[in-house]
Design an enzyme around this catalytic site. Structure first.
Site: not given
Ligand SMILES: *Cc1c(COP(=O)(O)O)cnc(C)c1O
Length: 389
Positions: A45, A169, A194, A97
């Protein structure tokens, strides 16, 4: 050195064997010579060499001092929130988000953290609400699904004057289009699910910080809360990141062509894409995203009904109907019934998410094929909805 060259060579060659691919250290613990005497690794961890390799690569990619890998994007966001204490305030972009909204509102509010949602596309709105209690300004640019743009550099200057940290983000832009730390931000988070992963085959999250002080704090939280990314997925994410420049450049170019096609289509009411000159903050996007406007395009239909949108998203062939974005395969989604279903209709409409709004994530297929796919879908919708049998 060119950024892509630097990226490729930030993936280390294994010193022990010369392996050109980063080894997967699938282990829970590490054998010690004497209590506390080890090779820098003591427990899975706390540290793992495969994860360390990924974290260093991502820190370089975002131009930060340190990176941290988490099990999901939301676990990464959660780690940043844990920097706060009861009584602290966050100013957040109003169309944040949905998962972050849920975490802020339904988990952290009960611990005494207040969140104020503000239209950050105008920096003055942020200035208006900054107070002595504001610890974080939370930005997304572009946002989801209406691709609003906020001026990161200007907002950062305002926030820093009040002693608040700025978190971006950066999932939608990717580090190829935008490097928020270079624009003054303190922390970047990503859903590695993504663009960084890029193949829709894993979920992962990342945090990159600018200062050594923040690095120590996030490192502590990562180990204390334990939401780390496992070694197999670290390896898979490294493999994805190696091609992120190629993918994102192509996806952005394709999205611009798709946006231009949609803007001229008679069945389209409105196109949301920061690359179009009539987008509210087009100039800012052009500057802070190096002319790469992202691979996501949203649009609403002139026949502004859920039924028309549903027929459309069912009619495409290459754009697969699914949540998520950023992968090599193009995706289409209907936010009102999918990603934004939990938002009441009134609030959703206020946020500019019409009943017929459709979100496209352009993959790496040939742009002409994707445009032809959309053309076919428009024709099918016309047959089914506008001229019913
Ligand atoms: C998908 C997404 C998240 C969350 O990510 P996960 O990997 O699904 O937990 C956070 N911020 C944005 C802008 C996203 O598109």
């Amino acid at each position: 050195m060119n950024k892509t060259t630097q990226l490729i060579h930030s993936v280390p060659v294994d010193e022990l064997t010369g392996s050109i691919s980063v080894p997967i250290y699938q282990t829970a613990t590490y054998v010690q010579e004497a209590p506390g005497v080890n090779k820098g690794y003591d427990y899975g961890r706390s540290n793992n060499p495969t994860r360390h390799a990924l974290e260093k690569i991502v820190a370089q990619l975002e131009d930060g001092t340190s990176g941290f890998a988490f099990a999901t994007g939301l676990a990464a966001i959660d780690a940043v929130l844990k920097l706060l204490s009861a009584g602290d305030e966050i100013i957040a972009v109003d169309d944040i988000y949905g998962g972050a909204y849920r975490l802020f509102t339904h988990v952290y509010q009960k611990f005494g953290i207040q969140v104020r949602y503000v239209d950050t596309t105008d920096a003055q709105n942020v200035e208006k609400y900054l107070s002595d209690k504001t610890r974080l300004v939370w930005l997304e640019s572009p946002t989801n699904p209406t691709l609003k743009i906020s001026e990161i550099e200007r907002i950062t200057t305002l926030a820093h004057k009040k002693g608040a940290l700025v978190v971006v983000d950066n999932t939608f832009a990717s580090p190829i289009a935008q490097q928020p730390l270079r624009l003054g931000a303190d922390i970047v988070v990503h859903s590695g699910t993504k663009y960084l992963g890029g193949h829709s085959d894993l979920v992962a999250g990342l945090v990159v910080v600018k200062s050594g002080e923040l690095a120590e704090k996030i490192k502590f939280i990562q180990n204390a809360s334990g939401g780390i990314l496992g070694p197999q997925d670290c390896w898979l994410l490294i493999r994805g990141i190696e091609t992120v420049t190629l993918r994102v450049e192509r996806q952005c170019n394709t999205a611009l062509r798709v946006a231009n096609f949609l803007a001229q289509h008679e069945d389209v009411a409105e196109v949301f894409y920061p690359g179009l000159p009539d987008h509210k903050n087009h100039e800012i996007a052009a500057r802070q995203q190096h002319g790469l406007f992202g691979g996501v395009v949203s649009f609403s239909l002139r026949e502004n009904t859920e039924q028309a949108a549903v027929e459309f998203v069912k009619a495409t062939t290459y754009f697969k109907l699914a949540e998520s974005l950023g992968g090599v395969k193009s995706l289409v989604c209907h936010p009102a019934q999918m990603t934004h279903k939990s938002i009441p209709r009134e609030r959703r409409l206020q946020a500019g998410i019409a009943d017929s709004l459709i979100r496209l994530s352009c993959g790496i297929e040939e742009a002409e094929d994707l445009i032809a796919d959309l053309q076919t879908a428009f024709a099918l919708v016309n047959k089914k909805v506008l001229i019913p049998a």
